[in-house]
Write a protein that holds these residues in place. Sequence first.
Motif, PDB file in Angstrom:
ATOM      1  N   ILE A  70       0.841  -1.201   0.000  1.00 22.05           N
ATOM      2  CA  ILE A  70       0.000   0.000   0.000  1.00 22.05           C
ATOM      3  C   ILE A  70       0.876   1.250   0.000  1.00 22.05           C
ATOM      4  CG2 ILE A  70      -0.440   0.393   2.469  1.00 22.05           C
ATOM      5  CD1 ILE A  70      -3.257   0.199   0.005  1.00 22.05           C
ATOM      6  N   ALA A  71       2.027   1.194   0.661  1.00 25.26           N
ATOM      7  CA  ALA A  71       2.964   2.326   0.628  1.00 25.26           C
ATOM      8  C   ALA A  71       3.508   2.515  -0.786  1.00 25.26           C
ATOM      9  CB  ALA A  71       4.106   2.103   1.615  1.00 25.26           C
ATOM     10  N   ALA A  72       3.776   1.412  -1.477  1.00 21.82           N
ATOM     11  CA  ALA A  72       4.252   1.500  -2.864  1.00 21.82           C
ATOM     12  C   ALA A  72       3.173   2.105  -3.759  1.00 21.82           C
ATOM     13  CB  ALA A  72       4.663   0.120  -3.370  1.00 21.82           C
ATOM     14  N   ILE A  73       1.926   1.750  -3.519  1.00 24.28           N
ATOM     15  CA  ILE A  73       0.812   2.332  -4.284  1.00 24.28           C
ATOM     16  C   ILE A  73       0.739   3.835  -4.033  1.00 24.28           C
ATOM     17  CG2 ILE A  73      -1.712   2.436  -4.435  1.00 24.28           C
ATOM     18  CD1 ILE A  73      -1.632  -0.657  -3.956  1.00 24.28           C
ATOM     19  N   ALA A  74       0.846   4.228  -2.769  1.00 24.43           N
ATOM     20  CA  ALA A  74       0.804   5.655  -2.431  1.00 24.43           C
ATOM     21  C   ALA A  74       1.974   6.398  -3.070  1.00 24.43           C
ATOM     22  CB  ALA A  74       0.815   5.842  -0.915  1.00 24.43           C
ATOM     23  N   ASP A  75       3.172   5.799  -3.019  1.00 17.27           N
ATOM     24  CA  ASP A  75       4.344   6.432  -3.633  1.00 17.27           C
ATOM     25  C   ASP A  75       4.158   6.567  -5.146  1.00 17.27           C
ATOM     26  OD1 ASP A  75       5.582   6.661  -1.180  1.00 17.27           O
ATOM     27  OD2 ASP A  75       6.892   4.917  -1.468  1.00 17.27           O
ATOM     28  N   GLY A  76       3.618   5.522  -5.770  1.00 18.30           N
ATOM     29  CA  GLY A  76       3.366   5.573  -7.203  1.00 18.30           C
ATOM     30  C   GLY A  76       2.366   6.656  -7.563  1.00 18.30           C
ATOM     31  N   ALA A  77       1.323   6.780  -6.763  1.00 16.66           N
ATOM     32  CA  ALA A  77       0.312   7.821  -7.012  1.00 16.66           C
ATOM     33  C   ALA A  77       0.913   9.214  -6.842  1.00 16.66           C
ATOM     34  CB  ALA A  77      -0.882   7.627  -6.077  1.00 16.66           C
ATOM     35  N   LYS A  78       1.787   9.368  -5.837  1.00 16.64           N
ATOM     36  CA  LYS A  78       2.439  10.671  -5.639  1.00 16.64           C
ATOM     37  C   LYS A  78       3.355  11.001  -6.818  1.00 16.64           C
ATOM     38  CE  LYS A  78       2.343  10.666  -0.613  1.00 16.64           C
ATOM     39  NZ  LYS A  78       3.142  10.552   0.620  1.00 16.64           N
ATOM     40  N   GLU A  79       4.050   9.990  -7.318  1.00 16.32           N
ATOM     41  CA  GLU A  79       4.920  10.210  -8.474  1.00 16.32           C
ATOM     42  C   GLU A  79       4.094  10.628  -9.695  1.00 16.32           C
ATOM     43  OE1 GLU A  79       7.833   7.746 -11.487  1.00 16.32           O
ATOM     44  OE2 GLU A  79       7.601   6.993  -9.444  1.00 16.32           O
ATOM     45  N   LEU A  80       2.982   9.936  -9.913  1.00 20.57           N
ATOM     46  CA  LEU A  80       2.110  10.283 -11.033  1.00 20.57           C
ATOM     47  C   LEU A  80       1.493  11.668 -10.854  1.00 20.57           C
ATOM     48  CD1 LEU A  80       0.428   6.819 -11.631  1.00 20.57           C
ATOM     49  CD2 LEU A  80       2.097   7.975 -13.111  1.00 20.57           C
ATOM     50  N   GLN A  81       1.193  12.028  -9.618  1.00 20.33           N
ATOM     51  CA  GLN A  81       0.671  13.365  -9.345  1.00 20.33           C
ATOM     52  C   GLN A  81       1.703  14.412  -9.772  1.00 20.33           C
ATOM     53  OE1 GLN A  81       0.600  14.632  -5.309  1.00 20.33           O
ATOM     54  NE2 GLN A  81      -0.533  16.499  -5.772  1.00 20.33           N
ATOM     55  N   GLY A  82       2.956  14.166  -9.420  1.00 21.64           N
ATOM     56  CA  GLY A  82       4.022  15.094  -9.805  1.00 21.64           C
ATOM     57  C   GLY A  82       4.174  15.205 -11.312  1.00 21.64           C
ATOM     58  N   ARG A  83       4.079  14.060 -11.984  1.00 20.44           N
ATOM     59  CA  ARG A  83       4.182  14.077 -13.456  1.00 20.44           C
ATOM     60  C   ARG A  83       3.011  14.845 -14.074  1.00 20.44           C
ATOM     61  NH1 ARG A  83       5.873   7.977 -15.295  1.00 20.44           N
ATOM     62  NH2 ARG A  83       7.860   7.889 -14.180  1.00 20.44           N
ATOM     63  N   ALA A  84       1.813  14.611 -13.561  1.00 24.19           N
ATOM     64  CA  ALA A  84       0.644  15.305 -14.095  1.00 24.19           C
ATOM     65  C   ALA A  84       0.760  16.806 -13.856  1.00 24.19           C
ATOM     66  CB  ALA A  84      -0.640  14.751 -13.468  1.00 24.19           C
ATOM     67  N   ARG A 131      -6.038  21.090 -18.385  1.00 22.51           N
ATOM     68  CA  ARG A 131      -7.136  20.896 -17.426  1.00 22.51           C
ATOM     69  C   ARG A 131      -7.291  19.408 -17.065  1.00 22.51           C
ATOM     70  NH1 ARG A 131      -9.272  24.897 -20.628  1.00 22.51           N
ATOM     71  NH2 ARG A 131     -10.511  23.446 -21.881  1.00 22.51           N
ATOM     72  N   LEU A 132      -7.173  18.546 -18.066  1.00 20.79           N
ATOM     73  CA  LEU A 132      -7.237  17.095 -17.794  1.00 20.79           C
ATOM     74  C   LEU A 132      -6.093  16.666 -16.878  1.00 20.79           C
ATOM     75  CD1 LEU A 132      -8.188  15.724 -21.334  1.00 20.79           C
ATOM     76  CD2 LEU A 132      -9.642  15.813 -19.291  1.00 20.79           C
ATOM     77  N   CYS A 133      -4.927  17.214 -17.102  1.00 23.03           N
ATOM     78  CA  CYS A 133      -3.775  16.878 -16.246  1.00 23.03           C
ATOM     79  C   CYS A 133      -3.951  17.418 -14.835  1.00 23.03           C
ATOM     80  CB  CYS A 133      -2.480  17.400 -16.871  1.00 23.03           C
ATOM     81  SG  CYS A 133      -2.000  16.476 -18.348  1.00 23.03           S
ATOM     82  N   GLU A 134      -4.566  18.590 -14.702  1.00 18.88           N
ATOM     83  CA  GLU A 134      -4.870  19.113 -13.363  1.00 18.88           C
ATOM     84  C   GLU A 134      -5.828  18.179 -12.633  1.00 18.88           C
ATOM     85  OE1 GLU A 134      -6.373  23.028 -14.202  1.00 18.88           O
ATOM     86  OE2 GLU A 134      -4.412  23.957 -13.930  1.00 18.88           O
ATOM     87  N   ALA A 135      -6.842  17.708 -13.342  1.00 20.70           N
ATOM     88  CA  ALA A 135      -7.797  16.772 -12.734  1.00 20.70           C
ATOM     89  C   ALA A 135      -7.090  15.473 -12.364  1.00 20.70           C
ATOM     90  CB  ALA A 135      -8.955  16.505 -13.684  1.00 20.70           C
ATOM     91  N   ALA A 136      -6.214  14.989 -13.238  1.00 19.13           N
ATOM     92  CA  ALA A 136      -5.469  13.758 -12.952  1.00 19.13           C
ATOM     93  C   ALA A 136      -4.561  13.959 -11.742  1.00 19.13           C
ATOM     94  CB  ALA A 136      -4.653  13.335 -14.169  1.00 19.13           C
ATOM     95  N   SER A 137      -3.913  15.106 -11.679  1.00 13.31           N
ATOM     96  CA  SER A 137      -3.033  15.395 -10.543  1.00 13.31           C
ATOM     97  C   SER A 137      -3.807  15.368  -9.234  1.00 13.31           C
ATOM     98  CB  SER A 137      -2.366  16.760 -10.741  1.00 13.31           C
ATOM     99  OG  SER A 137      -1.525  17.067  -9.647  1.00 13.31           O
ATOM    100  N   SER A 138      -4.987  15.966  -9.233  1.00 14.69           N
ATOM    101  CA  SER A 138      -5.830  15.952  -8.026  1.00 14.69           C
ATOM    102  C   SER A 138      -6.264  14.530  -7.682  1.00 14.69           C
ATOM    103  CB  SER A 138      -7.068  16.824  -8.223  1.00 14.69           C
ATOM    104  OG  SER A 138      -6.693  18.167  -8.359  1.00 14.69           O
ATOM    105  N   ALA A 139      -6.632  13.754  -8.698  1.00 18.25           N
ATOM    106  CA  ALA A 139      -7.062  12.370  -8.461  1.00 18.25           C
ATOM    107  C   ALA A 139      -5.908  11.523  -7.917  1.00 18.25           C
ATOM    108  CB  ALA A 139      -7.606  11.761  -9.754  1.00 18.25           C
ATOM    109  N   ALA A 141      -3.377  12.657  -6.161  1.00 16.88           N
ATOM    110  CA  ALA A 141      -3.152  13.091  -4.779  1.00 16.88           C
ATOM    111  C   ALA A 141      -4.173  12.432  -3.856  1.00 16.88           C
ATOM    112  CB  ALA A 141      -3.243  14.608  -4.681  1.00 16.88           C
ATOM    113  N   GLU A 142      -5.425  12.389  -4.298  1.00 19.51           N
ATOM    114  CA  GLU A 142      -6.478  11.753  -3.498  1.00 19.51           C
ATOM    115  C   GLU A 142      -6.222  10.249  -3.364  1.00 19.51           C
ATOM    116  OE1 GLU A 142     -11.293  11.047  -3.585  1.00 19.51           O
ATOM    117  OE2 GLU A 142     -10.456  12.752  -4.679  1.00 19.51           O
ATOM    118  N   ALA A 143      -5.770   9.616  -4.435  1.00 14.30           N
ATOM    119  CA  ALA A 143      -5.474   8.177  -4.395  1.00 14.30           C
ATOM    120  C   ALA A 143      -4.342   7.888  -3.412  1.00 14.30           C
ATOM    121  CB  ALA A 143      -5.114   7.672  -5.786  1.00 14.30           C
ATOM    122  N   ALA A 144      -3.322   8.724  -3.419  1.00 16.39           N
ATOM    123  CA  ALA A 144      -2.201   8.530  -2.494  1.00 16.39           C
ATOM    124  C   ALA A 144      -2.676   8.669  -1.048  1.00 16.39           C
ATOM    125  CB  ALA A 144      -1.096   9.550  -2.791  1.00 16.39           C
ATOM    126  N   GLU A 145      -3.472   9.684  -0.767  1.00 23.85           N
ATOM    127  CA  GLU A 145      -3.965   9.887   0.593  1.00 23.85           C
ATOM    128  C   GLU A 145      -4.911   8.755   1.009  1.00 23.85           C
ATOM    129  OE1 GLU A 145      -4.295  10.906   4.294  1.00 23.85           O
ATOM    130  OE2 GLU A 145      -2.845  11.797   2.932  1.00 23.85           O
TER     131      GLU A 145
END
Length: 180
Positions: A70-84, A131-139, A141-145
């Motif tokens: 689950i920590a790896a999932i959160a880290d992956g989501a944070k990385e994707l948030q940064g990319r978005a 705008r799509l990337c902003e929405a993805a970034s927010s999603a 961040a929410e997935a990581a949390e």
Amino acid sequence: MPGTDMVATEQTPDSALAVNDQGGGLAALPDEAPAPAARPAAGTVRRVVQQPMAMQHRTDITLEEYLTEIAAIADGAKELQGRAAATVTFMEELTKLLLSMAGELGEDHNIDSRVTDGITTMAGHAPAVARLCEAASSAYAEAAETALEAARRVAALYQADMEAVHEAGLLSASAARHHE
């Protein structure tokens, strides 16, 4: 929990199990008769009988493995948030560059207007991508949390269960109702 009986058991390591000759399943070694320990009366010494945990009660993943995953999932989501988020910035810069390029090509280099119109059209689509990337970034961040919150809740629940098992003097919890 009302109506839930706890049965005291002690689990043997997998190495203490033998392969059953008939079906290839696991069976207790002959000198270890699996039987649940009876509850001791107040003031008496309790003897815990060792028994293997039945296969249907074992899990394919440990708590530590779950928390690591689950920590790896959160880290992956944070990385994707940064990319978005970086893509949003890139798209804003790309829009400016494309518009500048279209203007320069049309005015200074006598490029056909169909080419410059195409570049302008691409620049017009970039804000929608941003705008799509902003929405993805927010999603993301929410997935990581959400993943971290799930890990916190599972760890807290597991800790509470283990404390109750320990306080009861058990090595594992087993609800008698599960076997009905």
